[in-house]
Structures are given as C-alpha cells and as structure tokens.
Design a protein around this motif. Structure first.
Motif, PDB file in Angstrom:
ATOM      1  N   ASN A   2      57.852  42.991  51.336  1.00 29.25           N
ATOM      2  CA  ASN A   2      57.184  41.617  51.480  1.00 29.25           C
ATOM      3  C   ASN A   2      56.846  41.042  49.877  1.00 29.25           C
ATOM      4  OD1 ASN A   2      56.286  41.446  54.285  1.00 29.25           O
ATOM      5  ND2 ASN A   2      54.766  42.891  53.871  1.00 29.25           N
ATOM      6  N   HIS A   3      56.879  41.977  49.021  1.00 33.31           N
ATOM      7  CA  HIS A   3      56.801  41.503  47.845  1.00 33.31           C
ATOM      8  C   HIS A   3      57.963  40.643  47.271  1.00 33.31           C
ATOM      9  CE1 HIS A   3      53.422  43.649  45.628  1.00 33.31           C
ATOM     10  NE2 HIS A   3      53.545  44.519  46.250  1.00 33.31           N
ATOM     11  N   ILE A   4      59.115  41.058  47.903  1.00 28.51           N
ATOM     12  CA  ILE A   4      60.378  40.409  47.535  1.00 28.51           C
ATOM     13  C   ILE A   4      60.146  39.067  48.567  1.00 28.51           C
ATOM     14  CG2 ILE A   4      62.959  40.329  47.383  1.00 28.51           C
ATOM     15  CD1 ILE A   4      61.306  42.096  45.663  1.00 28.51           C
ATOM     16  N   ASN A  30      58.102  37.509  50.245  1.00 26.07           N
ATOM     17  CA  ASN A  30      57.235  36.442  49.928  1.00 26.07           C
ATOM     18  C   ASN A  30      57.156  35.608  48.812  1.00 26.07           C
ATOM     19  OD1 ASN A  30      55.621  37.135  52.354  1.00 26.07           O
ATOM     20  ND2 ASN A  30      54.311  38.488  51.500  1.00 26.07           N
ATOM     21  N   SER A  31      57.938  36.361  47.922  1.00 18.84           N
ATOM     22  CA  SER A  31      58.259  35.666  46.556  1.00 18.84           C
ATOM     23  C   SER A  31      59.398  34.711  46.540  1.00 18.84           C
ATOM     24  CB  SER A  31      58.211  36.534  45.309  1.00 18.84           C
ATOM     25  OG  SER A  31      59.420  37.373  45.285  1.00 18.84           O
ATOM     26  N   VAL A  32      60.188  34.803  47.865  1.00 20.45           N
ATOM     27  CA  VAL A  32      61.414  34.089  47.934  1.00 20.45           C
ATOM     28  C   VAL A  32      60.969  32.628  48.522  1.00 20.45           C
ATOM     29  CG1 VAL A  32      63.512  33.776  49.381  1.00 20.45           C
ATOM     30  CG2 VAL A  32      63.079  35.818  48.198  1.00 20.45           C
ATOM     31  N   GLY A  38      51.003  36.179  48.297  1.00 18.82           N
ATOM     32  CA  GLY A  38      51.799  37.142  49.176  1.00 18.82           C
ATOM     33  C   GLY A  38      52.653  37.882  48.484  1.00 18.82           C
ATOM     34  N   GLY A  39      53.581  37.263  47.536  1.00 22.41           N
ATOM     35  CA  GLY A  39      54.592  38.170  46.639  1.00 22.41           C
ATOM     36  C   GLY A  39      53.895  39.107  45.838  1.00 22.41           C
ATOM     37  N   ALA A  40      52.851  38.595  45.103  1.00 25.32           N
ATOM     38  CA  ALA A  40      52.356  39.419  44.316  1.00 25.32           C
ATOM     39  C   ALA A  40      51.170  40.285  44.764  1.00 25.32           C
ATOM     40  CB  ALA A  40      51.800  38.728  42.969  1.00 25.32           C
ATOM     41  N   GLY A  41      50.620  39.859  46.111  1.00 24.94           N
ATOM     42  CA  GLY A  41      49.605  40.763  46.618  1.00 24.94           C
ATOM     43  C   GLY A  41      49.803  41.208  47.972  1.00 24.94           C
ATOM     44  N   ALA A  42      51.082  41.964  48.043  1.00 20.01           N
ATOM     45  CA  ALA A  42      51.697  42.313  49.382  1.00 20.01           C
ATOM     46  C   ALA A  42      51.164  43.899  49.722  1.00 20.01           C
ATOM     47  CB  ALA A  42      53.020  42.378  49.231  1.00 20.01           C
ATOM     48  N   MET A  58      55.516  41.592  38.721  1.00 18.51           N
ATOM     49  CA  MET A  58      55.477  40.787  40.119  1.00 18.51           C
ATOM     50  C   MET A  58      54.407  41.109  40.606  1.00 18.51           C
ATOM     51  SD  MET A  58      58.994  39.939  41.925  1.00 18.51           S
ATOM     52  CE  MET A  58      58.109  39.851  43.330  1.00 18.51           C
ATOM     53  N   VAL A  59      53.687  42.243  40.386  1.00 20.15           N
ATOM     54  CA  VAL A  59      52.408  42.894  41.208  1.00 20.15           C
ATOM     55  C   VAL A  59      51.313  42.670  40.443  1.00 20.15           C
ATOM     56  CG1 VAL A  59      51.526  44.822  42.567  1.00 20.15           C
ATOM     57  CG2 VAL A  59      53.969  44.737  42.035  1.00 20.15           C
ATOM     58  N   ASP A  76      61.244  26.009  43.463  1.00 18.58           N
ATOM     59  CA  ASP A  76      60.204  27.238  43.724  1.00 18.58           C
ATOM     60  C   ASP A  76      59.785  28.044  42.704  1.00 18.58           C
ATOM     61  OD1 ASP A  76      59.379  26.976  46.281  1.00 18.58           O
ATOM     62  OD2 ASP A  76      61.123  28.732  47.247  1.00 18.58           O
ATOM     63  N   ILE A 117      58.162  30.112  39.480  1.00 14.76           N
ATOM     64  CA  ILE A 117      57.290  31.394  39.519  1.00 14.76           C
ATOM     65  C   ILE A 117      55.938  30.929  39.467  1.00 14.76           C
ATOM     66  CG2 ILE A 117      56.801  33.747  38.687  1.00 14.76           C
ATOM     67  CD1 ILE A 117      59.261  33.560  40.417  1.00 14.76           C
TER      68      ILE A 117
END
Lengths: 244, 323
Positions: A238-240, A242-244, B44-48, B119-120, B180, B182
């Motif tokens: 999901n980290h990857i 969701n950041s795509v 969602g990417g940083a807070g998964a 990234m987190v 997109d 960052i």
C-alpha cells in the motif's frame, strides 16, 4: 445550450478523457542478496533465500493487484533482477544482472531467472549491496507512458561494504560511484516523482543511512523481510501503490 | 455590529473509492459574520500503517479525520471575529491541529517490525480550508489555508481560480496531472510542517471551494475540472441535485477518494447563480472543453497549448512565479 451540457456532462467524462485512462508504466528492479547466509532458516523453518524468491515472484502480481483495486492500471510492467554477493570473495560470481523482463509476456523467463538464484559465498558479513543498488539506479528506465514509476526493491540480511571495497577484484565493474556521497547524487538525479526504494534490510550500516537520508524510501528493518507479518507486507504494498 | 456573511448555500460531499476505506474527510462551520470550510486527504502512501488501536484503519484514514475535527473545534472555539486570520492560523490552528495529532499517536506494539523510511509518516494528511469573513464594504475576505495538494479555489464570472500552491515537487497544476509530484509538506506528528496562508478580498457574487486531489486530479487538463463544475451546475435542478450529480460525475472517473466543500456568496438564489454562469460556460465550452475532448487521449502538446491560454485567468490570484 443547457440541454447540450445536460446531455454531455456525464457522457464525455466517461468516454476516454479522464485521468483514469492515463497509462502507468512501472519498472521494478529486484536486488537480491545471494550470499551463503541467506541459506539460514526463518522462524517458520523456511530458508530465507526461498522466502525472498517467493516474495520476488509474488511482488509484481501483488503490486498489480493492489494497483488494480485502487483503479490504477499499469499499461506496461517490467522487472529486472540483480543478484549480488561480494566482489572480493566471489569474483566473477559477485553480480548477476539481467535486462528487464516484460510481464506477463516474459513471466516464464522471469521465474526461471529467480529460481536460478542460489545462496552461496559472500565471505565476511557485509556484502556489496551498494554496488547492486548503483546498478539498479542506472537501469535503462522506460521513457514511455504518461505516468512512469521506477521501483527498486532490495532484499538482504546483511549490512553493506563501503563502495569500492571490492575494487581490488579484476571483476569489479568500471564506472561505479566512488563513495556514498556520489551514490547519493545518483539517487538525487533520478526523477523524484518516479522513484521509490523499498529496503527489506537489517538496521545495519549502509541501509540505515539510506533509509534516513534518501527521498522516497520505505525501510523494513529485518533480515530480508524475515519475521514480517502478512499484514505488514500488505502495508508495504500500500505504501508503494498509494504513492503511485 | 458585525457584518452579515452573504452566504447563499453550501454543498459538500466525501466519497470513498473503496467503500469504508476512504481516507478523505471534510468539515465546515458558519456563524453570522464568518465561516470555515475545509477538506483533508489522509496520505495513503505515507500513512499505510494499520493499527489494532484504530480498529484496523490506516493512519491516513485517522489523520484526515483528526485534522477535520481539530479545524472544526478550533474554529468554533477560538476564531476571533473580525480579527487577524493569519495570526489565528499561525498561533491556534497549526499548533492546535499538531497537538491533536500527537495526542492520538498509535502506540508501538512490542515485538512487531516498525516500517519506516523517508516515505513513511505518522498520521499524515493534507489540509485545505477557507476562512471567509464579511467586510464593512460588502466584500468578503477569503483566507486560504493549506498543507499538501488539497486546494482552495474561487469560482466566479471570470472562471475558476486556484488560491493555493501545492506543497509538492511539481506545482504547475497542468504538469502535476501528468507527473504526480511528491508531497513536501503535510500534517503529520513526526516531522516539522507549516500551514500556508493566503488572503484575498472578493466582491460577491462568487463561490469558494475546497477540494481534494481526487476531485481535480483525474482530468487531463485543469479547465476540464472547471468544465465539470459548470456543466453539472447547469444540468442541476437545485443545490442538492448539483451536489449529487457533481459527486457522481467525479466518482465516475476519479481513481481516488474525493471530498469537496463549496459555498456560494452574494447570489439571490440557485437559479440566479445558474443563470450567471451561462456566458462563462459557453466561453469555456467553445474555447477549451470541446477542443480538448476532440483530442486523442495521448496527445499532450495541444492540451498544454490550451492550458497556456487558460492559466492567465486561472492563476489570477497568484503572483508571477508562484506556480
């Protein structure tokens, strides 16, 4: 005029002009530690190297699945494999580097490549993982597609040698960065909007520094992902995705 | 006596891409002379990371709701009417929201591997809100407040205008659709951040809206987002209908959760508002939307050429070089 908009507002946004139809192209590079210590057993009595190979084989499918669930579709997905050891100890067997496999078209070749990796050699505890990372960064990334993503995944159970540690070997490649600062620059040169780095690596010198100071890194501080709960694996995807 | 805010109506929606897992949130609050409306997009990417502490929800899910709750409470409890909005943002809204996030930090579970890295983030969310306040001369002061890439816009007879500048590696609204960028600055409880603030004074009638990237990020040009707003407006029978068909239209193509709050000021009513946008809609339709829709999806250059024409008005509240 009003009737015209009325008829068209929904039709036109569902007919190919939305961003949903923008194509993603995803390149992944898998850097896999193939040294003898990866023959050790995990908590579930499975060899670490076998767990990593299974994860590598599943990763692109799982990733595509998560992307798809979020309504994101990769038009092109390619995977490249780099298996690394230690130039001083393993000489010509220190680095296996492939071209990109286009998936799913070259799925069989990709599987054969992953399955051909065996854990052996390595000499001392740290490995030449930074050279593998350097190879990965300099991949021939695709220039196609509206939205490009470049994902490097590293699986290792050890810290890294300093760059150039193995340069006394005649098999040590030319053009490697001379130190961590230069490797930093290589990472900085990649497009920040495209690049992602996932480290399944212990909290050891080399990897810890990168996890703390490089952009766009997810670090799972364990031996090649050993001990990672299934839930955590889903979070990483999901980290990857969701950041795509 | 305080001036009355000429609020005509307000609409809002917050739709999940995957039902039950939506990471967007919103809030609004109005009194006689001032109001606040905002959207919040949990990253969602940083807070998964998920937590049993949050009944299995992600930190992104929690963060957007914590931020929305903090904005709502802080505005209602502490907003000083006819006072300095910038000072309120700096001295109350930013520290108060961060305090709320740190109070709800998930506990570390012993024996589990903690995913980390640049990234987190812990409890990451964007924020975009507008604080509106009636002025003595009948105009309305609009303070845009934001962190991340959720946006505040003004929509009036000159068309849509962005008030915020995305906190991202790509700030150009057209380029950001394709690249997109960052996010560089968001609410979270483990890194420093700052709330941006920009203030403009606008003569009614106009609309102000806050929108998450799920609303504007899945069209091929920024003008199509305005087109979507206006075409659904003209196709609607009343405010509730507009709210519904606008949310439905965005949901038909968005690849993400989408939240919006929109308030209209200074119109006699909904029908007058609709009528007032006829001319603008016709211009937008003929000049931008039809040409874009006649283009094959993969053709970028003509889209960018149209954007060059459109952005003059779209960026009218931003100074040169801010995008």
């Amino acid at each position: 005029m009003e009737q015209n908009y009325n008829q068209n507002y929904q039709g036109s946004y569902g007919s190919g002009h939305s961003g949903q139809n923008m194509d993603y192209t995803v390149d992944m590079v898998f850097c896999i530690d193939a040294t003898g210590s990866m023959e050790d057993f995990t908590g579930s009595q499975k060899k670490i190297i076998n767990m990593v190979k299974q994860n590598a084989l599943n990763f692109y499918n799982d990733f595509s699945g998560v992307m798809s669930a979020k309504g994101k579709k990769a038009r092109q997905l390619r995977v490249r494999v780099i298996a690394f050891r230690d130039y001083r100890a393993d000489g010509e067997h220190a680095m296996m580097v492939t071209d990109f496999f286009c998936l799913p078209q070259q799925e069989k070749e990709f599987e054969a490549c992953i399955n051909s990796i065996h854990a052996d050699g390595g000499g001392d505890i740290p490995e030449d993982g930074l050279e593998a990372l350097a190879y990965a960064i300099k991949s021939k990334w695709t220039t196609e597609g509206a939205k490009k993503r470049q994902v490097i995944v590293v699986w290792t159970d050890a810290g890294t040698h300093e760059l150039g540690f193995g340069s006394s070997s005649s098999y040590y490649p030319k053009g490697m960065p001379h130190n961590m600062s230069e490797l930093n620059d290589w990472w900085d040169d990649m497009n920040p909007n495209y690049k992602r780095l996932v480290l399944f690596a212990p909290d050891e010198p080399g990897w810890s520094y990168i996890a703390q100071s490089w952009e766009n890194v997810v670090h799972i501080p364990s031996a090649a992902g050993n001990g990672l709960a299934e839930q955590s694996y889903g979070e990483i995807l999901n980290h990857i995705a969701n950041s795509v | 006596m305080l001036n009355q805010l000429p609020l005509t109506f307000l609409l809002s929606f917050c739709r999940d891409k995957i039902p039950g897992k939506g990471e967007d949130s919103f809030c609004y609050s109005f009194c006689d002379s001032a109001g606040m409306l905002g959207v919040f997009d949990g990253c969602g990417g940083a807070g998964a990371r998920t937590h049993a502490y949050y009944s299995g929800k992600t930190e992104a899910y929690m963060a957007s709701r914590l931020c929305a709750g903090a904005f709502y409470d802080l505005f209602r409890m502490h907003y000083p009417e006819q006072q300095d909005t910038a000072a309120f943002v700096r001295d109350v809204l930013q520290p108060g929201t961060l305090e709320q996030l740190s109070r709800f930090q998930p506990p570390k579970v012993p024996g589990t591997i903690q995913i980390r890295g640049s990234m987190v983030r812990t409890l990451p969310s964007t924020a975009a809100a507008a604080i509106v306040q009636a002025q003595d001369d009948g105009s309305v002061k609009v303070g845009a407040i934001w962190a991340g890439d959720s946006r505040v816009y003004i929509l009036d007879g000159r068309g849509l205008a962005q008030l915020t500048v995305d906190d991202a590696t790509v700030t150009d609204p057209m380029l950001n659709i394709y690249e997109d960028g960052i996010l560089k600055n968001i609410f979270c409880s483990d890194r420093a951040m700052h709330l941006n603030y920009r203030e403009v004074v606008v003569k009614p009638p106009f609309m102000v809206l806050a929108a998450s990237d799920g609303c504007y990020g899945y069209v091929t040009t920024p003008m199509e987002f305005e087109g979507l707003l206006l075409r659904t407006l003209l196709a609607s029978k009343n405010v509730a209908h507009w709210e519904q068909i606008l949310a439905d239209a965005i949901g038909s193509f968005a690849g993400d959760d989408h939240a919006m709050c929109l308030a209209a000021f200074g119109y006699e009513g909904f029908d007058e508002l609709k009528y007032s946008f006829n001319e603008r809609t016709m211009h937008l339709w003929n000049t931008y939307i039809q040409p874009v829709e006649n283009l094959p999806a993969e053709q970028r250059e003509p889209r960018f050429a149209l954007w060059e024409m459109y952005k003059h008005d779209y960026l009218r509240y931003l100074k040169d070089g801010q995008i």
